[in-house]
Scaffold this active site. Structure first.
Site, PDB file in Angstrom:
ATOM      1  N   MET A 179       0.978  -1.159   0.066  1.00 54.21           N
ATOM      2  CA  MET A 179      -0.110   0.092  -0.056  1.00 54.21           C
ATOM      3  C   MET A 179       0.634   1.135   0.076  1.00 54.21           C
ATOM      4  SD  MET A 179      -3.266  -1.311  -0.083  1.00 54.21           S
ATOM      5  CE  MET A 179      -4.340  -0.408   0.934  1.00 54.21           C
ATOM      6  N   CYS A 180       0.252   2.445   0.233  1.00 55.23           N
ATOM      7  CA  CYS A 180       1.060   3.591  -0.112  1.00 55.23           C
ATOM      8  C   CYS A 180       0.297   4.708   0.999  1.00 55.23           C
ATOM      9  CB  CYS A 180       0.734   3.969  -1.479  1.00 55.23           C
ATOM     10  SG  CYS A 180       0.997   2.805  -2.760  1.00 55.23           S
ATOM     11  N   GLU A 181       0.868   5.745   1.014  1.00 55.33           N
ATOM     12  CA  GLU A 181       0.342   6.855   1.741  1.00 55.33           C
ATOM     13  C   GLU A 181       0.199   8.079   0.906  1.00 55.33           C
ATOM     14  OE1 GLU A 181       1.285   7.392   5.774  1.00 55.33           O
ATOM     15  OE2 GLU A 181       1.894   5.471   6.081  1.00 55.33           O
ATOM     16  N   ASN A 208      -3.913   5.732  -3.292  1.00 52.33           N
ATOM     17  CA  ASN A 208      -3.612   4.627  -2.421  1.00 52.33           C
ATOM     18  C   ASN A 208      -4.595   3.427  -2.303  1.00 52.33           C
ATOM     19  OD1 ASN A 208      -4.657   4.617   1.053  1.00 52.33           O
ATOM     20  ND2 ASN A 208      -2.727   3.441   0.352  1.00 52.33           N
TER      21      ASN A 208
END
Lengths: 257, 257
Positions: B1-3, B108
């Site tokens: 995942m990402c932010e 995201n």
């Protein structure tokens, strides 16, 4: 007016040396104080640095000078504004996505009363340069639904450039990352470096590099500039109306209006 | 995942403080090592910094942390790759020109088997995120020939986002420089800072800033993030399905699927 910088190489090569020379002309050894920009292709990606500040004073330009980004296709520009205010939106190079590729463009010169036809791509800023870039891409889209052969593409590109130069001065660089197209109406020059490599000395800064120590025997690197960047090498002048499409550091195709 | 990281403000404001916190999560306090990027609107221009390297080790990220770029709309992202290799072309945020404006997008989450319809905008890289961005813009173009009213635009945007979230997780930020649209399916939070300003302390680095000393009484600045960036302020959580369109630091419109 402005100055252009381009690079085409057969191996990822950093352009720190040439960029360092060009940046001096943005407020120190030259009058091009109204912004600068440079785009480096990295794979299919394009890394773009831009600043509406004078390059000689720009902290971002200093970063790029000490940060050796390796690329096979680069387009840079320093600006002395004529059409359009000094702002980020008016800073070259300009970028658009076409057919899933990043297309990058910079222009030296001025086109009188350039009005692009309505089309898909529209300028964000106020320059004749970005309007001409949008018009170029709009024409390509109207001729082709996907990336055509290079020869077909060149026919449309060169025809458009030949038309644009009727409106003024149109020295430009255009790339999609695979090749680098250069078109000269008044002033452009190039140098192709290959083995045996030797030393080169910048005209605009007290910097000498020995390319022999930084290259392999198979490297071929062409640098294109408005004015020669070194004073101990034989730069080749473009003729007015001359165009060259560079790929992997060498000429893929060339012609003259 | 990402932010994700976003900012909307009523006066040009630098985001150095929040950016410094986020960058630690790219390899130091968090696992998001697969690249980072941030886009700052400056007038009609967009200044984009990107790097496929971990932000905690990136020289370009260090420059951005000490270089206070003032903007009223910012979109940033740190990446932990799932779909698509680690490369510049797969690094958020993504940018396209639409109706003569720079549109900027970061995502995201993950969309399963996301296939965008053929359209004008095509992805340059391989991510589901960029494909979704292109699909969003292609839909806008198919509905409108020029920038419509915000309310009309929102109807199409929200409908598309509601559809995309059926395919997975779709937290996203989108801006054209004038407003900042945020859509949450799992995780998003914001804080709005206004007078009386006080001190704030980053969770991810030993940094405290006293906003009182850096602002005027009329400033309104909203920061949006995947997870709160400070530990002494009351961040507001988005609900799943909730969207907010920010303009000048305040909510212009909001809703919930």
């Amino acid at each position: 007016m402005c100055e252009l910088l381009g690079m085409s190489a057969n191996v990822p090569t950093d352009i720190v040396f040439s960029f360092t020379g060009l940046m001096q002309r943005g407020g120190r050894t030259g009058p091009h104080r109204d912004g600068w920009g440079i785009g480096f292709y990295e794979g299919r990606g394009l890394r773009l640095f831009q600043d509406p500040q004078a390059s000689a004073d720009s902290e971002v330009a200093q970063l790029v000078q000490r940060y050796p980004i390796k690329s096979t296709a680069v387009i840079g520009h320093i600006r002395q504004a004529n059409v359009g205010a000094v702002s980020l939106a008016n800073t070259h190079p300009f970028v658009r996505e076409l057919w899933g590729q990043n297309w990058c463009f910079a222009h030296n010169g001025q086109l009188a009363d350039f009005a692009s036809a309505q089309g898909f791509y529209q300028p964000v800023g106020d320059t004749d340069s970005e309007a001409a870039f949008c018009e170029l891409l709009n024409r390509l889209r109207s001729y082709f639904t996907q990336l055509p052969s290079l020869d077909k593409l060149l026919t449309v590109l060169v025809e458009a450039c030949d038309e644009f130069r009727q409106a003024g001065v149109f020295n430009c660089l255009l790339s999609n990352g695979d090749w680098l197209f250069s078109y000269c109406t008044t002033k452009m020059t190039h140098i192709t470096r290959r083995a045996p490599f030797g030393p080169a000395t910048l005209k605009d800064a007290d910097v000498t590099v020995d390319f022999h120590a930084e290259t392999t025997p198979n490297d071929v690197v062409t640098v294109i500039a408005t004015d020669p960047l070194t004073d101990n090498e034989a730069w080749v002048l473009y003729q007015p109306g001359e165009w060259k499409l560079w790929r992997d550091g060498v000429i893929y195709s060339e012609g003259k209006a």
